[in-house]
Write an enzyme that holds these catalytic residues in place. Structure first.
Site, mmCIF file in Angstrom:
data_model
loop_
_atom_site.group_PDB
_atom_site.id
_atom_site.type_symbol
_atom_site.label_atom_id
_atom_site.label_comp_id
_atom_site.label_asym_id
_atom_site.label_seq_id
_atom_site.Cartn_x
_atom_site.Cartn_y
_atom_site.Cartn_z
ATOM 1 N N LYS A 1 0.853 -1.197 0.000
ATOM 2 C CA LYS A 1 0.000 0.000 0.000
ATOM 3 C C LYS A 1 0.885 1.243 0.000
ATOM 4 C CE LYS A 1 -4.033 1.935 2.449
ATOM 5 N NZ LYS A 1 -4.859 1.852 3.667
ATOM 6 N N SER B 1 -9.816 2.065 2.640
ATOM 7 C CA SER B 1 -8.970 2.763 1.706
ATOM 8 C C SER B 1 -8.002 1.883 0.931
ATOM 9 C CB SER B 1 -8.166 3.816 2.469
ATOM 10 O OG SER B 1 -7.285 3.206 3.402
ATOM 11 N N SER C 1 -9.890 -0.333 6.816
ATOM 12 C CA SER C 1 -9.314 -0.267 5.466
ATOM 13 C C SER C 1 -8.598 -1.518 4.986
ATOM 14 C CB SER C 1 -8.368 0.916 5.364
ATOM 15 O OG SER C 1 -9.125 2.098 5.286
HETATM 16 N N1 GLN Z 1 -13.217 3.932 5.786
HETATM 17 C C1 GLN Z 1 -12.692 4.438 7.026
HETATM 18 C C2 GLN Z 1 -12.460 5.915 6.909
HETATM 19 O O1 GLN Z 1 -12.802 6.457 5.906
HETATM 20 C C3 GLN Z 1 -11.466 3.680 7.407
HETATM 21 C C4 GLN Z 1 -10.200 4.207 6.864
HETATM 22 C C5 GLN Z 1 -9.010 3.406 7.226
HETATM 23 O O2 GLN Z 1 -9.110 2.370 7.874
HETATM 24 N N2 GLN Z 1 -7.858 3.925 6.855
HETATM 25 O O3 GLN Z 1 -11.935 6.530 7.785
#
Ligand code: GLN
Length: 491
Positions: free
Chosen positions: A82, A157, A181
């Site tokens: 990532k 994400s 994410s």
């Molecule tokens: N979807 C969640 C957010 O928008 C989680 C993001 C993440 O885990 N980096 O914050």
């Protein structure tokens, strides 16, 4: 030959490479070829590091040819990283225009561990900007598409890492999980992903989103592959102030034990508050079928209640923006990446113009919410209350874990939606994190394992397994047993 290699799981590839049936260079090249031929369709990679990946692979092959033992159980098996972990040989953009072309001066501890384990890094994967989002549509470099249906989102994400796995562009991947994410993208692409216990995977060189929640973790197509990668990346790091100085949990052994298909003595709690009529019916049906299978494997199933989970979303969306507003202050046009300056601007004007041009809409929204929540006069009402809820959630978990060994729920309330469907409705987007957030707020561990395809739309559904801090091995025991009982997922 090439196509066959990319369809194999990581542990099979490792066995073949270590037995010198196939070289790491061949395996790595096969994946690079696959990326070159299919990623135009998915946009999972922001950067491909062909040369350094092949050089790392050649080193593994040379060591094996010289009779050396493999550097790790995954030595020679390539991986997709990532784009939020720093790498000295490739840009680290975090999916943001702000860091376009920025090459870090040091490797993240996680990157160093991958290199030391002989794992060639194929490239950096697409993500929502600075890890904020649930669909990878907040990337400044275009969305990633779900390999199950390219008109749909791959989750976020870490949608790039999940899509790379699901489209056989990489047999292993790394994600980060601040609110889901790793798990939510795993769920919507029928892959496996774990958020390890907070403090067990180093955050050194992980570009911060919300420091008290962020945790790197392993992603794979099988539970065993994910466990093998988990042991490679976990471990104490004095460079991370919240790193826990404790031995790495025996997750590989647990996965192997689980694969024998026996869950006798395991007490599994179904969280009442995470089983709702408002979820997609196909998701609930898939979850209920998984519960029946876990029971058949010998587990004792208990219903538990965690009433504070109802407030997890509200708490998270105050804690996270507050930390974001502070962490992202470092992008000041002076130290990193982008700089907007017409030559006649004051330092303040350069900062304002750069931040206006460099950050996307969602990042700006969260910086503003966080700044507001932390401002004097509002601090206690917003940030302070959110922290209190965080404590209540941890207490609910503690009470539940007195009765059961693990908790389960669907990973996401719905299957992958259409690209564009929720971009203008942030609250609808945030709802996809409903089931994953409590674990992050408590600092515990959790995993998503595929539970098949939804009967209503034929799209992937994930089963979430949660466990207390430093009990990550329980996740793998349950997931491995379930994976065998579930059988392969075919379209
Ligand atoms: N979807 C969640 C957010 O928008 C989680 C993001 C993440 O885990 N980096 O914050």
């Amino acid at each position: 030959m090439t196509a066959d290699l990319t369809a194999l799981d990581a542990s099979t590839l490792a066995t073949k490479i270590h037995a010198r049936e196939v070289s790491s260079v061949e395996v790595t090249q096969a994946h690079l070829d696959r990326i070159a031929s299919v990623d135009g369709e998915y946009n999972a990679f922001l950067h491909v590091s062909g040369e350094t990946a092949l050089a790392a692979a050649a080193q593994v092959d040379a060591a094996l040819a010289a009779g050396e033992a493999p550097a790790s159980p995954l030595a020679g098996v390539p991986l997709a990283l990532k784009d939020v972990f720093t790498t000295t040989d490739a840009p680290t953009t975090c999916g943001s225009k702000m860091l376009e072309g920025w090459v870090a001066p040091y490797d993240a501890t996680l990157t160093t561990k991958l290199r030391a384990a002989g794992i060639p890094v194929l490239g950096k994967t697409n993500m929502d900007e600075f890890a904020m989002g649930s669909s990878t549509e907040n990337s400044a470099y275009g969305p990633t598409r779900n390999p199950w249906d390219t008109t749909r989102i791959p989750g976020g994400s870490g949608g790039g890492s999940a899509a790379a796995l699901a489209s056989n562009q990489a047999p292993l991947a790394i994600g980060t999980d601040t609110g889901g994410s790793i798990r939510q993208p795993a769920a919507v692409t029928a892959t496996v992903g774990t958020k390890p216990t907070y403090g067990t995977v180093s955050r050194y060189g992980l570009v911060a989103c919300a420091s008290s929640l962020d945790q790197g973790g392993p992603c794979g197509r099988t539970v065993l592959d994910t466990a093998l990668l988990h042991e490679v990346i976990a471990g104490y790091d004095p460079r991370d102030s919240t790193s826990i100085d404790t031995p790495v949990r025996p997750v590989v052994e647990a996965a192997r034990q689980g694969a024998t298909g026996d869950l006798k003595g395991m007490r599994i709690g179904v969280v009442k508050e995470l089983h709702s009529d408002s979820y997609q019916p196909g998701v609930i049906a898939s979850f209920d079928a998984a519960v029946a299978q876990l029971k058949e494997l010998g587990a004792e199933i208990v219903e538990v209640s965690c009433p504070s989970f109802e407030y997890a979303l509200a708490s998270y969306y105050l804690v996270l923006p507050s930390e974001v507003s502070s962490n992202l202050a470092r992008f000041d046009a002076m130290r990193y990446g982008m700089r907007v300056d017409d030559g006649n601007m004051s330092a303040d004007q350069v900062m304002a113009a750069t931040r206006a041009a460099g950050f996307g809409k969602e990042v700006k929204r969260r910086i503003m919410i966080g700044t507001y929540a932390l401002s004097s006069g509002y601090y206690d009402a917003y940030y302070g209350s959110a922290l209190k809820v965080r404590t209540l959630i941890a207490r609910d978990f503690d009470a539940a874990y007195e009765k059961v060994d693990v908790l389960i729920s669907p990973t996401s309330p719905f299957t992958p939606w259409k690209l564009g469907e929720k971009v203008d409705d942030p609250l609808a987007m945030y709802l996809s994190d409903l089931c994953t957030l409590p674990t992050n707020l408590a600092g515990h561990c959790a995993m998503s394992v595929p539970s098949g395809l939804s009967a209503d739309d034929g799209l992937p559904v994930g089963l979430q397994i949660m466990a207390p801090a430093l009990a990550d091995e329980r996740l793998y025991r349950v997931a491995a047993a379930y994976e065998v009982a579930r059988g392969p997922i075919t379209r």
